[in-house]
Write a protein that holds these residues in place. Structure first.
Motif, mmCIF file in Angstrom:
data_model
loop_
_atom_site.group_PDB
_atom_site.id
_atom_site.type_symbol
_atom_site.label_atom_id
_atom_site.label_comp_id
_atom_site.label_asym_id
_atom_site.label_seq_id
_atom_site.Cartn_x
_atom_site.Cartn_y
_atom_site.Cartn_z
ATOM 1 N N VAL A 55 0.832 -1.201 0.000
ATOM 2 C CA VAL A 55 0.000 0.000 0.000
ATOM 3 C C VAL A 55 0.872 1.259 0.000
ATOM 4 O O VAL A 55 0.697 2.152 -0.815
ATOM 5 N N THR A 56 1.805 1.336 0.919
ATOM 6 C CA THR A 56 2.693 2.482 1.073
ATOM 7 C C THR A 56 3.763 2.095 2.087
ATOM 8 O O THR A 56 3.857 0.938 2.492
ATOM 9 N N VAL A 65 2.883 7.444 6.047
ATOM 10 C CA VAL A 65 1.547 7.545 6.662
ATOM 11 C C VAL A 65 1.595 8.663 7.702
ATOM 12 O O VAL A 65 2.469 8.678 8.570
ATOM 13 N N HIS A 66 0.671 9.571 7.604
ATOM 14 C CA HIS A 66 0.616 10.716 8.524
ATOM 15 C C HIS A 66 0.546 10.206 9.967
ATOM 16 O O HIS A 66 -0.207 9.265 10.259
ATOM 17 N N HIS A 107 11.270 -3.252 5.451
ATOM 18 C CA HIS A 107 10.852 -2.866 6.792
ATOM 19 C C HIS A 107 9.973 -1.623 6.684
ATOM 20 O O HIS A 107 10.311 -0.663 5.995
ATOM 21 N N GLY A 108 8.799 -1.657 7.318
ATOM 22 C CA GLY A 108 7.900 -0.512 7.302
ATOM 23 C C GLY A 108 6.878 -0.515 6.189
ATOM 24 O O GLY A 108 6.032 0.393 6.130
ATOM 25 N N ASP A 109 6.920 -1.513 5.299
ATOM 26 C CA ASP A 109 5.907 -1.576 4.244
ATOM 27 C C ASP A 109 4.528 -1.797 4.866
ATOM 28 O O ASP A 109 4.353 -2.638 5.750
ATOM 29 N N VAL A 110 3.553 -1.022 4.386
ATOM 30 C CA VAL A 110 2.167 -1.197 4.828
ATOM 31 C C VAL A 110 1.511 -2.170 3.867
ATOM 32 O O VAL A 110 1.404 -1.903 2.675
ATOM 33 N N LEU A 111 1.078 -3.317 4.406
ATOM 34 C CA LEU A 111 0.453 -4.350 3.590
ATOM 35 C C LEU A 111 -1.054 -4.152 3.468
ATOM 36 O O LEU A 111 -1.663 -4.586 2.501
ATOM 37 N N HIS A 132 -9.701 1.514 10.115
ATOM 38 C CA HIS A 132 -9.508 1.051 11.490
ATOM 39 C C HIS A 132 -8.178 0.334 11.727
ATOM 40 O O HIS A 132 -7.731 0.246 12.863
ATOM 41 N N ASN A 133 -7.566 -0.203 10.689
ATOM 42 C CA ASN A 133 -6.401 -1.069 10.859
ATOM 43 C C ASN A 133 -5.238 -0.703 9.948
ATOM 44 O O ASN A 133 -5.437 -0.192 8.847
ATOM 45 N N LEU A 134 -4.048 -1.049 10.420
ATOM 46 C CA LEU A 134 -2.808 -0.957 9.651
ATOM 47 C C LEU A 134 -2.053 -2.256 9.881
ATOM 48 O O LEU A 134 -1.894 -2.680 11.019
ATOM 49 N N ILE A 135 -1.595 -2.896 8.815
ATOM 50 C CA ILE A 135 -0.741 -4.079 8.949
ATOM 51 C C ILE A 135 0.593 -3.740 8.291
ATOM 52 O O ILE A 135 0.632 -3.364 7.118
#
Length: 151
Positions: A7-8, A13-14, A60-64, A69-72
């Motif tokens: 995703v990013t 991410v703010h 490291h730190g990749d948003v899947l 409501h959620n961040l993985i």
């Protein structure tokens, strides 16, 4: 849940967005960052299938996954590395040549060279008199195997 793309990066991410969402982490060894297809479990027990459509390595730190409501996020497990700090270009050339003959993958950050811990490499560094330390680090990128041929 099947993850088909990154995703990013968490860095992008703010901070307010990060704080307003439930954070789950997928702990991966650096070797696993190279795998496009794998099954993983978050630190909260959620099973995920990763099947990246585009050829890309995880970092490291990749948003899947991210919704309201959620961040993985990918969290790299610290690994045992040797941090080599040659004092001159001559020492750098010497150790790079010796490690290259072993087809050992390395990473370079500013004035230091990182290699996965190996007692034979540590012995080589001691005998060569090249400054190094052994530490547990989260590497930013995976150590990629080096393809080679002597033909």
């Amino acid at each position: 849940m099947i993850i088909e793309q990154i995703v990013t990066s968490l860095e992008d991410v703010h901070p307010e967005t990060r704080l307003s969402r439930h954070l789950e982490k997928v702990y991966l060894q650096s070797d696993d960052l190279l795998k496009r297809v794998q099954r993983v479990v978050t630190d909260h027990g959620r099973e995920l299938g990763i099947s990246l459509l585009q050829p890309a390595n995880l970092s490291h730190g990749d948003v899947l996954f991210m919704d309201d409501h959620n961040l993985i996020v990918v969290e790299v497990v610290p690994e045992d590395v040797l941090i080599i700090r040659p004092r001159s270009i001559g020492e750098m050339g010497d150790i790079a040549h010796k490690l290259g003959n072993r087809h050992l993958p390395a990473q370079f950050e500013e004035d230091r060279m990182l290699v996965q811990y190996d007692y034979l490499v540590e012995d080589l560094l001691k005998h060569s008199g090249i400054p190094y330390t052994q530490e547990k680090l989260k590497v930013k990128q995976p150590f990629k195997p080096i393809g080679h041929s002597h033909g």
